[in-house]
Design an enzyme around this catalytic site. Structure first.
Site, PDB file in Angstrom:
ATOM      1  N   GLY A   1       0.830  -1.196   0.000  1.00  0.00           N
ATOM      2  CA  GLY A   1       0.000   0.000   0.000  1.00  0.00           C
ATOM      3  C   GLY A   1       0.864   1.245   0.000  1.00  0.00           C
TER       4      GLY A   1
ATOM      5  CG  HIS B   1      -1.020   1.391   7.025  1.00  0.00           C
ATOM      6  ND1 HIS B   1      -0.159   0.998   8.030  1.00  0.00           N
ATOM      7  CD2 HIS B   1      -0.287   2.189   6.204  1.00  0.00           C
ATOM      8  CE1 HIS B   1       1.027   1.537   7.817  1.00  0.00           C
ATOM      9  NE2 HIS B   1       0.988   2.254   6.710  1.00  0.00           N
ATOM     10  CD  GLU B   2      -1.397   2.577   2.484  1.00  0.00           C
ATOM     11  OE1 GLU B   2      -0.907   3.726   2.461  1.00  0.00           O
ATOM     12  OE2 GLU B   2      -0.726   1.585   2.821  1.00  0.00           O
TER      13      GLU B   2
ATOM     14  CB  CYS C   1       4.643   1.973   7.393  1.00  0.00           C
ATOM     15  SG  CYS C   1       4.309   3.515   6.536  1.00  0.00           S
ATOM     16  CG  LEU C   2       6.631   0.848   1.402  1.00  0.00           C
ATOM     17  CD1 LEU C   2       6.197   1.184  -0.017  1.00  0.00           C
ATOM     18  CD2 LEU C   2       7.788  -0.141   1.381  1.00  0.00           C
TER      19      LEU C   2
ATOM     20  CG  HIS D   1       0.075   6.814   5.223  1.00  0.00           C
ATOM     21  ND1 HIS D   1       1.206   7.347   5.801  1.00  0.00           N
ATOM     22  CD2 HIS D   1       0.311   5.492   5.096  1.00  0.00           C
ATOM     23  CE1 HIS D   1       2.076   6.373   6.006  1.00  0.00           C
ATOM     24  NE2 HIS D   1       1.561   5.237   5.599  1.00  0.00           N
TER      25      HIS D   1
ATOM     26  CD  GLN E   1       3.374   5.715   2.629  1.00  0.00           C
ATOM     27  OE1 GLN E   1       2.375   5.249   2.101  1.00  0.00           O
ATOM     28  NE2 GLN E   1       4.259   4.964   3.253  1.00  0.00           N
TER      29      GLN E   1
HETATM   30 CO    CO Z   1       2.324   3.306   5.590  1.00  0.00          CO
END
Ligand code: CO
Length: 179
Positions: free
Chosen positions: A45, A142-143, A100-101, A146, A50
């Site tokens: 995701g 989660h997204e 998470c990236l 963000h 991000q």
């Molecule tokens: Co994330």
């Protein structure tokens, strides 16, 4: 085009996304680039912040991780591009490890709703309503976090924060150096 992923400490991650409304070619291109960036980094995701943007756009593809997930993910075609997503209803609760990236090498237990009724605009500009559960529901929540400027670090318990404090500090330092 491959975006550079913003990591913890970068201020853009705390920005609240702005509603997109009409889906333009620019938004479609941005979504394509976000997908390319997500795949290049082995993520499931990615949200606009991000990659340094603040439109309410996020992407998810759990097909690689689906094998050991018992969700209804088959009902939703992957990849899932969500424009102006909204969680309309939730039910149940479950806890699982999440990464998470923007927090490389950090994984923490996060409590999330088990099932989510989700509304979003697709890349054709159509408003969609779907019910998702399992890993897909987790990724979607989660997204959307963000897009509201909410990060994995906000979901950590004090104990977890202490356990990863060294890694968090290093990430912050790196982000500062990059600014
Ligand atoms: Co994330």
């Amino acid at each position: 085009m491959n975006y550079q992923i913003r990591t913890y400490g970068d201020k853009v991650l705390r920005q609240e996304a702005k509603r997109v409304g009409e889906v333009t070619d620019e938004i479609r291109r941005m979504a394509d680039d976000m997908l390319e960036t997500m795949y290049a980094n082995d993520g499931i995701g990615l949200a606009a912040e991000q990659v340094g943007r603040c439109e309410a756009v996020c992407v998810v593809d759990i097909s690689a991780a689906k094998l050991n997930d018992e969700s209804n993910a088959d009902a939703v075609k992957m990849p899932l591009v969500m424009i102006d997503p909204e969680i309309e209803e939730t039910s149940g609760q479950c806890t699982a490890k999440e990464g998470c990236l923007s927090f490389p090498e950090i994984f923490v237990e996060v409590n999330r709703a088990e099932t989510v009724c989700l509304a979003y605009t697709d890349t054709d500009g159509q408003r969609q309503h779907v019910e998702v559960d399992g890993l897909l529901a987790r990724a979607v929540q989660h997204e959307i976090d963000h897009l509201n400027g909410v990060l994995l670090v906000d979901k950590m318990s004090m104990v977890e924060k202490v356990a990863v404090s060294g890694r968090l500090k290093r990430l912050k330092k790196r982000a500062k150096a990059a600014m």
